[in-house]
Design a protein around this motif. Structure first.
Motif, PDB file in Angstrom:
ATOM      1  N   TYR A   1      -3.805  -3.261 -12.143  1.00  0.00           N
ATOM      2  CA  TYR A   1      -2.661  -3.947 -12.745  1.00  0.00           C
ATOM      3  C   TYR A   1      -2.912  -4.125 -14.233  1.00  0.00           C
ATOM      4  CZ  TYR A   1      -5.575  -8.163 -12.266  1.00  0.00           C
ATOM      5  OH  TYR A   1      -6.588  -9.081 -12.324  1.00  0.00           O
ATOM      6  N   GLU A   2      -1.859  -4.446 -14.962  1.00  0.00           N
ATOM      7  CA  GLU A   2      -1.951  -4.620 -16.400  1.00  0.00           C
ATOM      8  C   GLU A   2      -1.647  -6.061 -16.769  1.00  0.00           C
ATOM      9  OE1 GLU A   2       0.959  -1.801 -17.759  1.00  0.00           O
ATOM     10  OE2 GLU A   2      -0.430  -0.116 -17.544  1.00  0.00           O
ATOM     11  N   THR A   3      -2.326  -6.541 -17.810  1.00  0.00           N
ATOM     12  CA  THR A   3      -2.043  -7.854 -18.383  1.00  0.00           C
ATOM     13  C   THR A   3      -1.741  -7.651 -19.862  1.00  0.00           C
ATOM     14  OG1 THR A   3      -4.269  -8.387 -19.153  1.00  0.00           O
ATOM     15  CG2 THR A   3      -3.782  -8.848 -16.830  1.00  0.00           C
TER      16      THR A   3
ATOM     17  N   TRP B   1      -0.616  -6.984  -4.188  1.00  0.00           N
ATOM     18  CA  TRP B   1      -0.981  -5.818  -4.994  1.00  0.00           C
ATOM     19  C   TRP B   1      -2.410  -6.001  -5.511  1.00  0.00           C
ATOM     20  CZ3 TRP B   1       1.517  -1.252  -5.991  1.00  0.00           C
ATOM     21  CH2 TRP B   1       0.965  -0.456  -6.996  1.00  0.00           C
ATOM     22  N   VAL B   2      -2.679  -7.167  -6.074  1.00  0.00           N
ATOM     23  CA  VAL B   2      -4.007  -7.467  -6.624  1.00  0.00           C
ATOM     24  C   VAL B   2      -5.029  -7.614  -5.508  1.00  0.00           C
ATOM     25  CG1 VAL B   2      -5.345  -9.169  -7.935  1.00  0.00           C
ATOM     26  CG2 VAL B   2      -3.053  -8.507  -8.712  1.00  0.00           C
TER      27      VAL B   2
ATOM     28  N   TRP C   1       5.922 -12.977  -7.282  1.00  0.00           N
ATOM     29  CA  TRP C   1       4.526 -13.396  -7.148  1.00  0.00           C
ATOM     30  C   TRP C   1       3.907 -13.033  -5.803  1.00  0.00           C
ATOM     31  CZ3 TRP C   1       1.100 -14.151 -10.574  1.00  0.00           C
ATOM     32  CH2 TRP C   1       1.413 -14.670 -11.825  1.00  0.00           C
ATOM     33  N   GLY C   2       4.525 -13.412  -4.715  1.00  0.00           N
ATOM     34  CA  GLY C   2       3.898 -13.166  -3.419  1.00  0.00           C
ATOM     35  C   GLY C   2       4.736 -13.713  -2.291  1.00  0.00           C
ATOM     36  N   PRO C   3       4.127 -13.820  -1.111  1.00  0.00           N
ATOM     37  CA  PRO C   3       4.879 -14.236   0.079  1.00  0.00           C
ATOM     38  C   PRO C   3       5.484 -15.631  -0.022  1.00  0.00           C
ATOM     39  CG  PRO C   3       2.704 -13.406   0.686  1.00  0.00           C
ATOM     40  CD  PRO C   3       2.743 -13.491  -0.805  1.00  0.00           C
ATOM     41  N   GLY C   4       4.943 -16.473  -0.871  1.00  0.00           N
ATOM     42  CA  GLY C   4       5.464 -17.827  -1.015  1.00  0.00           C
ATOM     43  C   GLY C   4       6.602 -17.932  -2.013  1.00  0.00           C
ATOM     44  N   CYS C   5       7.029 -16.806  -2.570  1.00  0.00           N
ATOM     45  CA  CYS C   5       8.076 -16.795  -3.592  1.00  0.00           C
ATOM     46  C   CYS C   5       9.221 -15.911  -3.118  1.00  0.00           C
ATOM     47  CB  CYS C   5       7.490 -16.254  -4.893  1.00  0.00           C
ATOM     48  SG  CYS C   5       8.686 -16.103  -6.230  1.00  0.00           S
TER      49      CYS C   5
ATOM     50  N   SER D   1       0.824  -1.212   0.000  1.00  0.00           N
ATOM     51  CA  SER D   1       0.000   0.000   0.000  1.00  0.00           C
ATOM     52  C   SER D   1       0.857   1.261   0.000  1.00  0.00           C
ATOM     53  CB  SER D   1      -0.986   0.003   1.170  1.00  0.00           C
ATOM     54  OG  SER D   1      -0.307  -0.043   2.395  1.00  0.00           O
ATOM     55  N   ASP D   2       2.027   1.223   0.625  1.00  0.00           N
ATOM     56  CA  ASP D   2       2.924   2.380   0.589  1.00  0.00           C
ATOM     57  C   ASP D   2       3.481   2.587  -0.820  1.00  0.00           C
ATOM     58  OD1 ASP D   2       2.508   2.843   3.286  1.00  0.00           O
ATOM     59  OD2 ASP D   2       4.380   1.877   3.913  1.00  0.00           O
TER      60      ASP D   2
END
Length: 164
Positions: free
Chosen positions: A139-141, A132-133, A101-105, A41-42
């Motif tokens: 976000y962009e794809t 983020w999502v 990707w996230g906390p698991g990566c 968020s920051d």
């Protein structure tokens, strides 16, 4: 040795089995943690503000992952390519915030290490693209822009920020 009720409770309590660090050690640790990490968020607030946020966001994932979704304005540089391409894509005077990707990566951690070894000032964005999502940021794809509703387990639904 006589055990007090506090020491008896501590021995049986898995949280306090190892005593908390001293306040000075805790301040040093948490201060250092903030020097190494940035909150989703920051990062979003800094990017949304008018003007230069003072850092660049770097997506360290594969091209297929980038195409699936990425933060608008991020630089795409997979971790394996950092040694050869970072100098051409990034200004060493501008701090870099990495994400994967996230906390698991741990891809963002590996990217941050590679950049630091090249002399860049770097932070890792906690939560990565997943958070983020989940926090409802655009976000962009490869097909265009997207945005999902805020996940109430990760961010306040009806407030600008969590008040942290």
């Amino acid at each position: 040795m006589v055990m007090t009720s506090h020491s008896a409770a501590t021995a049986a309590n898995p949280v306090l089995r190892v005593a908390p660090a001293s306040p000075a050690a805790a301040a040093a640790y948490f201060g250092a943690s903030l020097a190494f990490h940035a909150d989703v968020s920051d990062v979003a607030a800094a990017l949304a503000a008018d003007g230069d946020p003072g850092f660049v966001v770097l997506d360290s994932r594969s091209t297929a992952s980038w195409d699936q979704g990425h933060i608008p304005g991020a630089v795409h540089l997979p971790t394996a390519l950092i040694p050869e391409q970072a100098a051409a894509l990034l200004d060493p005077a501008v701090p870099v915030v990495t994400y994967c990707w996230g906390p698991g990566c741990d891809g963002a951690t590996r990217a941050a290490l590679a950049l630091a070894q090249l002399g860049f000032h770097v932070k890792e964005m906690l939560g990565g693209f997943e958070y983020w999502v989940r926090e409802g940021f655009a976000y962009e794809t490869w097909e265009g822009g997207e945005r999902r509703a805020v996940d109430p387990l990760t961010a306040p639904v009806d407030a600008a920020d969590c008040g942290c």
